[in-house]
Design a protein around this motif. Structure first.
Motif, PDB file in Angstrom:
ATOM      1  N   LEU A  13      47.208  -9.784  18.947  1.00 55.89           N
ATOM      2  CA  LEU A  13      47.593  -8.842  17.896  1.00 55.89           C
ATOM      3  C   LEU A  13      49.027  -8.379  18.130  1.00 55.89           C
ATOM      4  N   TYR A  14      49.372  -8.154  19.383  1.00 53.46           N
ATOM      5  CA  TYR A  14      50.733  -7.771  19.756  1.00 53.46           C
ATOM      6  C   TYR A  14      51.719  -8.878  19.363  1.00 53.46           C
ATOM      7  N   TYR A  15      51.352 -10.136  19.663  1.00 52.80           N
ATOM      8  CA  TYR A  15      52.213 -11.262  19.302  1.00 52.80           C
ATOM      9  C   TYR A  15      52.381 -11.382  17.784  1.00 52.80           C
ATOM     10  N   PHE A  16      51.273 -11.241  17.061  1.00 53.00           N
ATOM     11  CA  PHE A  16      51.360 -11.362  15.607  1.00 53.00           C
ATOM     12  C   PHE A  16      52.164 -10.215  14.997  1.00 53.00           C
ATOM     13  N   ASN A  17      52.131  -9.060  15.617  1.00 59.40           N
ATOM     14  CA  ASN A  17      52.974  -7.964  15.140  1.00 59.40           C
ATOM     15  C   ASN A  17      54.453  -8.270  15.354  1.00 59.40           C
ATOM     16  N   ILE A  18      54.775  -8.952  16.447  1.00 58.77           N
ATOM     17  CA  ILE A  18      56.156  -9.399  16.652  1.00 58.77           C
ATOM     18  C   ILE A  18      56.532 -10.426  15.588  1.00 58.77           C
ATOM     19  N   LEU A  19      55.623 -11.374  15.333  1.00 61.68           N
ATOM     20  CA  LEU A  19      55.875 -12.371  14.294  1.00 61.68           C
ATOM     21  C   LEU A  19      55.989 -11.725  12.919  1.00 61.68           C
ATOM     22  N   GLY A  20      55.323 -10.588  12.746  1.00 54.42           N
ATOM     23  CA  GLY A  20      55.385  -9.867  11.475  1.00 54.42           C
ATOM     24  C   GLY A  20      56.659  -9.075  11.284  1.00 54.42           C
ATOM     25  N   GLY A  21      57.514  -9.056  12.321  1.00 53.94           N
ATOM     26  CA  GLY A  21      58.818  -8.406  12.178  1.00 53.94           C
ATOM     27  C   GLY A  21      58.944  -7.054  12.830  1.00 53.94           C
ATOM     28  N   TYR A  22      57.879  -6.577  13.497  1.00 51.22           N
ATOM     29  CA  TYR A  22      57.978  -5.285  14.171  1.00 51.22           C
ATOM     30  C   TYR A  22      58.819  -5.411  15.440  1.00 51.22           C
ATOM     31  N   ASN A  23      59.620  -4.403  15.705  1.00 56.50           N
ATOM     32  CA  ASN A  23      60.450  -4.363  16.907  1.00 56.50           C
ATOM     33  C   ASN A  23      59.591  -4.149  18.145  1.00 56.50           C
ATOM     34  N   VAL A  24      59.942  -4.810  19.251  1.00 52.88           N
ATOM     35  CA  VAL A  24      59.158  -4.714  20.484  1.00 52.88           C
ATOM     36  C   VAL A  24      59.097  -3.273  20.986  1.00 52.88           C
ATOM     37  N   LYS A  25      60.218  -2.566  20.964  1.00 48.17           N
ATOM     38  CA  LYS A  25      60.231  -1.168  21.428  1.00 48.17           C
ATOM     39  C   LYS A  25      59.341  -0.302  20.544  1.00 48.17           C
ATOM     40  N   PHE A  26      59.358  -0.576  19.251  1.00 48.37           N
ATOM     41  CA  PHE A  26      58.510   0.161  18.316  1.00 48.37           C
ATOM     42  C   PHE A  26      57.036  -0.057  18.651  1.00 48.37           C
ATOM     43  N   LEU A  27      56.670  -1.301  18.954  1.00 50.49           N
ATOM     44  CA  LEU A  27      55.273  -1.625  19.250  1.00 50.49           C
ATOM     45  C   LEU A  27      54.803  -0.961  20.542  1.00 50.49           C
ATOM     46  N   GLN A  28      55.695  -0.749  21.479  1.00 53.28           N
ATOM     47  CA  GLN A  28      55.312  -0.142  22.755  1.00 53.28           C
ATOM     48  C   GLN A  28      55.206   1.375  22.679  1.00 53.28           C
ATOM     49  N   GLN A  29      55.724   1.947  21.596  1.00 53.69           N
ATOM     50  CA  GLN A  29      55.740   3.412  21.477  1.00 53.69           C
ATOM     51  C   GLN A  29      54.796   3.956  20.412  1.00 53.69           C
ATOM     52  N   ILE A  30      54.310   3.097  19.530  1.00 54.11           N
ATOM     53  CA  ILE A  30      53.532   3.570  18.382  1.00 54.11           C
ATOM     54  C   ILE A  30      52.160   4.085  18.791  1.00 54.11           C
ATOM     55  N   VAL A  31      51.595   4.920  17.921  1.00 56.95           N
ATOM     56  CA  VAL A  31      50.234   5.427  18.130  1.00 56.95           C
ATOM     57  C   VAL A  31      49.260   4.748  17.169  1.00 56.95           C
ATOM     58  N   TYR A  32      49.782   3.939  16.233  1.00 55.67           N
ATOM     59  CA  TYR A  32      48.915   3.247  15.285  1.00 55.67           C
ATOM     60  C   TYR A  32      48.136   2.134  15.979  1.00 55.67           C
ATOM     61  N   GLN A  33      46.998   1.793  15.402  1.00 53.97           N
ATOM     62  CA  GLN A  33      46.210   0.680  15.899  1.00 53.97           C
ATOM     63  C   GLN A  33      46.947  -0.633  15.611  1.00 53.97           C
ATOM     64  N   PRO A  34      47.068  -1.531  16.601  1.00 50.20           N
ATOM     65  CA  PRO A  34      47.748  -2.816  16.371  1.00 50.20           C
ATOM     66  C   PRO A  34      47.133  -3.607  15.219  1.00 50.20           C
ATOM     67  N   LEU A  35      45.801  -3.493  15.057  1.00 51.07           N
ATOM     68  CA  LEU A  35      45.138  -4.226  13.984  1.00 51.07           C
ATOM     69  C   LEU A  35      45.608  -3.744  12.608  1.00 51.07           C
ATOM     70  N   GLU A  36      45.774  -2.422  12.463  1.00 53.49           N
ATOM     71  CA  GLU A  36      46.257  -1.879  11.190  1.00 53.49           C
ATOM     72  C   GLU A  36      47.646  -2.405  10.863  1.00 53.49           C
TER      73      GLU A  36
END
Length: 427
Positions: free
Chosen positions: A178-201
């Motif tokens: 899910l983390y990888y697909f979020n990167i492929l979806g265009g999310y920034n790596v730093k953003f993904l490490q700091q967010i409180v949202y569910q990765p699936l959402e």
């Protein structure tokens, strides 16, 4: 006279100002050029260094390689169900001929530097993945499961831009992909490490749930894969994560229903308001008997990702997760997007799961709550997953409460599953 002198001074001042500006302009451009030259020299040096290291690693692996050939993984021919549907779609892209490469044994790979990977390592992994696919096809054909469990597209992710199709098997290190697909979806790596949202959402915002026609039409052209896990390890992991502590509001409600239905005697202590593992297993058995849908965290993979009617290119396993993931990333040409992008805490957790030391201890603790009869009923639900993905269920007979009369270790489980009353995933 005074006016002439003043004008002359102004002209002289303007001339000096222009010379200073021109000097500063040339100075900035000279500095910029010097920085650019230094950057290019450093880049050339770094690329040269990587090439030399890659060549060195390649030569070392070549010396270690054995003489046995390894054939590249070929796309599986479609099941009868898929062939019938895909025959109405456009013809698949022609595949390249296979190439034989020397094999290599006991290879350890990493997620990080490019030069630690080689074609021999890639081909050796490919051989094992091909064997997994062949084994799964044999089991599917033996029990004709492709006709029992039709394609279920609900938990698939399709990235046309990156040529990937993934079925998300919960509790099989799914958070990593899910983390990888979020990167492929265009999310920034730093953003993904700091967010409180569910990765699936987040992932579903970029990769919506596909409809069946889209999935079937995409399969011949994209690299499809899933990751699997020992079925009982997955059940225990799902129970511990969702029901053991009753923290999630949705699962609190489920916990109350399980306790009300299956608790016969009051229990003191931590498990007073949460179901025991034995109660959870009884709930699974009753759900299965009544033909009710399972939660995705413990739904059997054979009905969840339907691998008998959807032929995946790659079947990864939790036990070889890092290696298999790296293979998929390289096969899709996504090295520079995904390799070395995982946070250290995720890498260490995956490594611990793959080693399995703590898991084995936990399995003994939880399975010691159930007897042989209950165990056989639970096994009857997940037996196809054990067979399809080549996991051993007999070792668990040492953990359960034995029946006095029967010899648990020598007993053979016979298929008793009613194929008409199969367990579906939660829609």
């Amino acid at each position: 006279m005074l006016l002439t002198r003043t004008v002359g001074q102004q002209n002289s001042f303007l001339s000096i100002t222009m010379h200073i500006r021109m000097y500063m302009w040339y100075d900035r451009h000279i500095q910029g050029s010097i920085k650019l030259i230094i950057f290019l020299l450093v880049a050339v040096f770094y690329v040269t260094f990587l090439c030399r290291e890659s060549q060195t690693a390649y030569e070392l692996n070549k010396v270690k390689a054995e003489s046995s050939g390894v054939v590249h993984l070929q796309p599986q021919t479609g099941s009868k169900f898929l062939n019938l549907i895909q025959s109405k779609l456009k013809p698949p892209i022609p595949k390249l001929d296979s190439v034989e490469l020397p094999g290599i044994n006991n290879v350890i790979t990493t997620f990080n530097p490019v030069y630690e990977y080689s074609e021999e390592i890639h081909a050796a992994i490919e051989k094992e993945l091909k064997q997994r696919n062949l084994h799964l096809r044999e089991v599917c054909e033996r029990y004709q499961l492709q006709f029992v469990y039709p394609p279920n597209p609900r938990e698939f992710f399709i990235s046309h831009g990156h040529s990937l199709i993934w079925c998300n098997v919960f509790k099989a290190a799914s958070s990593t992909w899910l983390y990888y697909f979020n990167i492929l979806g265009g999310y920034n790596v730093k953003f993904l490490q700091q967010i409180v949202y569910q990765p699936l959402e987040l992932a579903r915002k970029r990769f919506p749930r596909p409809e069946l026609p889209e999935l079937l039409e995409s399969l011949p052209y994209l690299l499809s894969f899933l990751f699997v896990r020992d079925p009982f390890e997955r059940i225990v992991s799902g129970y511990r994560n969702k029901l053991e502590d009753c923290k999630n509001s949705y699962y609190k409600s489920l916990a109350k229903r399980i306790i009300k239905r299956f608790r016969k005697h009051p229990i003191a202590g931590r498990t007073k308001k949460c179901p025991t593992f034995q109660e959870f297993v009884q709930y699974l058995i009753e759900q299965h008997k009544q033909g009710k849908p399972f939660d995705e965290h413990w739904a059997p993979i054979y009905s969840f990702c339907t691998p008998c009617s959807i032929e995946f290119n790659i079947i990864g396993k939790l036990e070889t997760f890092a290696r298999d993931s790296e293979f998929i990333i390289r096969e899709a040409g996504l090295e520079y997007l995904l390799l070395d992008k995982l946070p250290k805490n995720k890498l260490s957790r995956i490594g611990n799961l793959a080693k399995g030391g703590k898991t084995n201890i936990l399995m003994k603790i939880y399975l010691s709550e159930i007897n042989r009869t209950t165990f056989d009923q639970l096994l009857n639900i997940y037996r196809w997953d054990f067979e399809l993905f080549d996991y051993d269920f007999k070792k668990y007979y040492d953990y359960i409460i034995p029946d006095v009369v029967e010899d648990a270790k020598n007993a053979t489980l016979k298929p008793t599953m009613d194929v008409k009353n199969y367990t579906a995933t939660k829609m």
